[in-house]
Scaffold this active site. Structure first.
Site, PDB file in Angstrom:
ATOM      1  N   ASP A  21       0.827  -1.207   0.000  1.00  0.00           N
ATOM      2  CA  ASP A  21       0.000   0.000   0.000  1.00  0.00           C
ATOM      3  C   ASP A  21       0.866   1.263   0.000  1.00  0.00           C
ATOM      4  O   ASP A  21       1.954   1.277   0.584  1.00  0.00           O
ATOM      5  CB  ASP A  21      -0.896  -0.019   1.246  1.00  0.00           C
ATOM      6  CG  ASP A  21      -2.023   1.003   1.143  1.00  0.00           C
ATOM      7  OD1 ASP A  21      -2.317   1.461   0.023  1.00  0.00           O
ATOM      8  OD2 ASP A  21      -2.600   1.355   2.184  1.00  0.00           O
ATOM      9  N   ASN A  23       1.512   3.271  -2.958  1.00  0.00           N
ATOM     10  CA  ASN A  23       2.116   3.680  -4.238  1.00  0.00           C
ATOM     11  C   ASN A  23       1.576   5.041  -4.693  1.00  0.00           C
ATOM     12  O   ASN A  23       2.324   5.892  -5.166  1.00  0.00           O
ATOM     13  CB  ASN A  23       1.783   2.666  -5.341  1.00  0.00           C
ATOM     14  CG  ASN A  23       2.436   1.330  -5.119  1.00  0.00           C
ATOM     15  OD1 ASN A  23       3.398   1.234  -4.365  1.00  0.00           O
ATOM     16  ND2 ASN A  23       1.920   0.300  -5.756  1.00  0.00           N
ATOM     17  N   TRP A  26       2.838   7.921  -2.465  1.00  0.00           N
ATOM     18  CA  TRP A  26       4.268   8.125  -2.750  1.00  0.00           C
ATOM     19  C   TRP A  26       4.419   9.010  -3.989  1.00  0.00           C
ATOM     20  O   TRP A  26       5.204   9.957  -4.011  1.00  0.00           O
ATOM     21  CB  TRP A  26       4.941   6.761  -2.977  1.00  0.00           C
ATOM     22  CG  TRP A  26       6.397   6.836  -3.290  1.00  0.00           C
ATOM     23  CD1 TRP A  26       7.427   6.845  -2.395  1.00  0.00           C
ATOM     24  CD2 TRP A  26       6.989   6.915  -4.598  1.00  0.00           C
ATOM     25  NE1 TRP A  26       8.635   6.928  -3.062  1.00  0.00           N
ATOM     26  CE2 TRP A  26       8.393   6.972  -4.418  1.00  0.00           C
ATOM     27  CE3 TRP A  26       6.486   6.944  -5.901  1.00  0.00           C
ATOM     28  CZ2 TRP A  26       9.291   7.053  -5.476  1.00  0.00           C
ATOM     29  CZ3 TRP A  26       7.382   7.027  -6.964  1.00  0.00           C
ATOM     30  CH2 TRP A  26       8.766   7.086  -6.744  1.00  0.00           C
ATOM     31  N   HIS A  38       2.847   3.189  -9.101  1.00  0.00           N
ATOM     32  CA  HIS A  38       2.626   1.748  -9.272  1.00  0.00           C
ATOM     33  C   HIS A  38       3.829   1.084  -9.928  1.00  0.00           C
ATOM     34  O   HIS A  38       4.207  -0.026  -9.573  1.00  0.00           O
ATOM     35  CB  HIS A  38       1.355   1.500 -10.095  1.00  0.00           C
ATOM     36  CG  HIS A  38       0.095   1.849  -9.346  1.00  0.00           C
ATOM     37  ND1 HIS A  38      -0.115   1.465  -8.041  1.00  0.00           N
ATOM     38  CD2 HIS A  38      -1.008   2.550  -9.707  1.00  0.00           C
ATOM     39  CE1 HIS A  38      -1.293   1.905  -7.635  1.00  0.00           C
ATOM     40  NE2 HIS A  38      -1.844   2.584  -8.618  1.00  0.00           N
ATOM     41  N   THR A  67     -10.512  -7.026  -5.301  1.00  0.00           N
ATOM     42  CA  THR A  67     -11.788  -6.885  -6.023  1.00  0.00           C
ATOM     43  C   THR A  67     -12.289  -5.450  -5.862  1.00  0.00           C
ATOM     44  O   THR A  67     -12.852  -4.872  -6.784  1.00  0.00           O
ATOM     45  CB  THR A  67     -12.845  -7.894  -5.496  1.00  0.00           C
ATOM     46  OG1 THR A  67     -12.754  -7.949  -4.088  1.00  0.00           O
ATOM     47  CG2 THR A  67     -12.652  -9.265  -6.061  1.00  0.00           C
ATOM     48  N   ASN A  69     -10.370  -2.739  -5.522  1.00  0.00           N
ATOM     49  CA  ASN A  69      -9.554  -1.853  -6.373  1.00  0.00           C
ATOM     50  C   ASN A  69     -10.148  -1.710  -7.774  1.00  0.00           C
ATOM     51  O   ASN A  69      -9.955  -0.701  -8.444  1.00  0.00           O
ATOM     52  CB  ASN A  69      -8.124  -2.394  -6.542  1.00  0.00           C
ATOM     53  CG  ASN A  69      -7.251  -2.269  -5.318  1.00  0.00           C
ATOM     54  OD1 ASN A  69      -6.308  -3.035  -5.139  1.00  0.00           O
ATOM     55  ND2 ASN A  69      -7.551  -1.311  -4.445  1.00  0.00           N
ATOM     56  N   ARG A 182       2.210  -5.030   5.995  1.00  0.00           N
ATOM     57  CA  ARG A 182       1.468  -3.993   5.271  1.00  0.00           C
ATOM     58  C   ARG A 182       2.226  -2.680   5.366  1.00  0.00           C
ATOM     59  O   ARG A 182       2.556  -2.229   6.467  1.00  0.00           O
ATOM     60  CB  ARG A 182       0.053  -3.803   5.839  1.00  0.00           C
ATOM     61  CG  ARG A 182      -0.683  -2.708   5.062  1.00  0.00           C
ATOM     62  CD  ARG A 182      -2.099  -2.481   5.493  1.00  0.00           C
ATOM     63  NE  ARG A 182      -2.732  -1.549   4.558  1.00  0.00           N
ATOM     64  CZ  ARG A 182      -3.996  -1.584   4.174  1.00  0.00           C
ATOM     65  NH1 ARG A 182      -4.784  -2.510   4.651  1.00  0.00           N
ATOM     66  NH2 ARG A 182      -4.465  -0.696   3.329  1.00  0.00           N
ATOM     67  N   ARG A 188      -4.775  -2.361   8.920  1.00  0.00           N
ATOM     68  CA  ARG A 188      -5.903  -3.269   8.688  1.00  0.00           C
ATOM     69  C   ARG A 188      -5.534  -4.277   7.595  1.00  0.00           C
ATOM     70  O   ARG A 188      -4.548  -4.084   6.868  1.00  0.00           O
ATOM     71  CB  ARG A 188      -7.160  -2.480   8.296  1.00  0.00           C
ATOM     72  CG  ARG A 188      -6.972  -1.583   7.104  1.00  0.00           C
ATOM     73  CD  ARG A 188      -8.259  -0.857   6.720  1.00  0.00           C
ATOM     74  NE  ARG A 188      -7.978   0.142   5.705  1.00  0.00           N
ATOM     75  CZ  ARG A 188      -7.937   1.462   5.919  1.00  0.00           C
ATOM     76  NH1 ARG A 188      -8.172   1.954   7.116  1.00  0.00           N
ATOM     77  NH2 ARG A 188      -7.658   2.293   4.934  1.00  0.00           N
ATOM     78  N   GLU A 201       1.490 -13.536  12.050  1.00  0.00           N
ATOM     79  CA  GLU A 201       1.982 -12.339  12.741  1.00  0.00           C
ATOM     80  C   GLU A 201       1.808 -11.163  11.787  1.00  0.00           C
ATOM     81  O   GLU A 201       2.078 -11.291  10.583  1.00  0.00           O
ATOM     82  CB  GLU A 201       3.465 -12.495  13.096  1.00  0.00           C
ATOM     83  CG  GLU A 201       3.748 -13.539  14.136  1.00  0.00           C
ATOM     84  CD  GLU A 201       3.162 -13.198  15.501  1.00  0.00           C
ATOM     85  OE1 GLU A 201       3.035 -12.002  15.818  1.00  0.00           O
ATOM     86  OE2 GLU A 201       2.808 -14.137  16.239  1.00  0.00           O
TER      87      GLU A 201
HETATM   88  C1  FPP Z   1      -1.664   0.073  -3.523  1.00  0.00           C
HETATM   89  O1  FPP Z   1      -1.298   1.427  -3.618  1.00  0.00           O
HETATM   90  C2  FPP Z   1      -1.311  -0.666  -4.735  1.00  0.00           C
HETATM   91  C3  FPP Z   1      -2.190  -1.098  -5.699  1.00  0.00           C
HETATM   92  C4  FPP Z   1      -3.644  -0.866  -5.590  1.00  0.00           C
HETATM   93  C5  FPP Z   1      -1.772  -1.829  -6.920  1.00  0.00           C
HETATM   94  C6  FPP Z   1      -0.414  -2.455  -6.897  1.00  0.00           C
HETATM   95  C7  FPP Z   1      -0.187  -3.314  -8.084  1.00  0.00           C
HETATM   96  C8  FPP Z   1       0.848  -3.228  -8.918  1.00  0.00           C
HETATM   97  C9  FPP Z   1       1.941  -2.238  -8.710  1.00  0.00           C
HETATM   98  C10 FPP Z   1       0.938  -4.098 -10.132  1.00  0.00           C
HETATM   99  C11 FPP Z   1       1.231  -5.533  -9.905  1.00  0.00           C
HETATM  100  C12 FPP Z   1       2.446  -5.865  -9.125  1.00  0.00           C
HETATM  101  C13 FPP Z   1       3.032  -7.114  -9.026  1.00  0.00           C
HETATM  102  C14 FPP Z   1       4.293  -7.285  -8.278  1.00  0.00           C
HETATM  103  C15 FPP Z   1       2.482  -8.321  -9.662  1.00  0.00           C
HETATM  104  P1  FPP Z   1      -2.424   2.557  -3.575  1.00  0.00           P
HETATM  105  O2  FPP Z   1      -2.705   3.005  -4.956  1.00  0.00           O
HETATM  106  O3  FPP Z   1      -3.625   2.052  -2.831  1.00  0.00           O
HETATM  107  O4  FPP Z   1      -1.703   3.670  -2.775  1.00  0.00           O
HETATM  108  P2  FPP Z   1      -2.407   4.829  -1.929  1.00  0.00           P
HETATM  109  O5  FPP Z   1      -3.087   4.155  -0.760  1.00  0.00           O
HETATM  110  O6  FPP Z   1      -1.259   5.665  -1.521  1.00  0.00           O
HETATM  111  O7  FPP Z   1      -3.367   5.536  -2.839  1.00  0.00           O
END
Ligand code: FPP
Length: 240
Positions: A21, A23, A26, A38, A67, A69, A182, A188, A201
């Site tokens: 979580d 990306n 960031w 991402h 699901t 997302n 996480r 959560r 854990e």
């Molecule tokens: C959470 O960050 C990340 C995701 C919803 C998607 C992550 C999936 C990938 C990068 C592609 C597949 C990867 C692999 C290794 C197979 P967020 O967008 O919820 O971040 P935020 O909470 O800061 O908005």
């Protein structure tokens, strides 16, 4: 098989599951589009997988797409699909080439057909490998998984036990995660591995996923090694 070089004594996690979580945040902090976050997240995940296997971890489960997302704006979902389309085989292939079996867990029928095929091909190509595994949770939701398993049990017309039920889940044959990490500050599970996490854990990091380093992973494993897993028993029972 990798080598644990970071802990002496204590337990070592065979199976680590990761909720990647942060990306989006960031990227936002750097005034970059979420898609860039991402991409960095995916690259970081590959680095962490390499580090974990090098240390002797046997299974890594990644929450790549829930699901829930799938309800994000179309533009973001298309961006994630494109990322998988363009880089999944190259990145994951690099890790799997070292003898790692790939499995997709989740309702993959919700993915575009070409992505379903990419996953199927990767699963088929790596099915020969035993001992180490990457499980990519895509279009995954634990409640969906449990409901799906209940319906399979009803179709079979058989009562279930804890063990037989586990074999109706998407994670059939995969041991439960020892440690769930996480990142991204939230505390959560967000519908991830709810049945399998009964005795896992949990480790929460405030870092956003793209900045969760190999050293941070080592730190999480060290902390895991110091925790006492009682599985409902008393300390005295464990000493026997
Ligand atoms: C959470 O960050 C990340 C995701 C919803 C998607 C992550 C999936 C990938 C990068 C592609 C597949 C990867 C692999 C290794 C197979 P967020 O967008 O919820 O971040 P935020 O909470 O800061 O908005």
């Amino acid at each position: 098989m990798g080598k644990n070089t970071i802990i002496e004594g204590g337990r070592f996690p065979k199976h680590i599951a990761i909720i990647m979580d942060g990306n989006g945040r960031w990227a936002k902090r750097r005034l970059l589009p979420r898609s860039v976050g991402h991409k960095h997240g995916m690259e970081r995940m590959i680095g962490l997988m390499e580090r974990a296997f090098e240390l002797g971890v046997e299974y890594i489960t990644v929450y790549a797409l829930s699901t829930e997302n799938l309800k994000r704006p179309k533009e973001e979902i298309d961006g994630l699909f494109n990322l998988m389309r363009n880089h999944f085989r190259e990145y994951i292939g690099r890790v799997c080439a070292k003898g790692v079996r790939l499995r997709a867990i989740g309702d993959t029928s919700l993915l575009p057909e070409d992505l379903q095929q990419i996953l199927k091909d990767s699963e088929a190509e790596t099915a020969k490998y035993e001992g180490k595994g990457i499980n990519v949770a895509v279009c995954y939701g634990a409640r969906d998984e449990i409901v799906h398993a209940v319906n399979r049990a009803i179709e079979k017309g058989e009562k279930v036990t804890e063990e037989s039920f586990a074999n109706l889940l998407y994670t059939e044959g995969i041991p439960d995660p020892d440690l769930i990490i996480r990142t991204g500050k939230e505390v959560r599970l967000s519908n991830f591995l709810l049945y399998q996490a009964a005795y896992s854990e949990l480790y929460f990091s405030k870092k956003m996923f793209p900045e969760f380093s190999d050293r941070d992973l080592d730190k999480a494993i060290k902390e895991f090694s110091k925790r006492t897993r009682r599985f409902g028993k008393t300390d005295d029972q464990l000493k026997k």
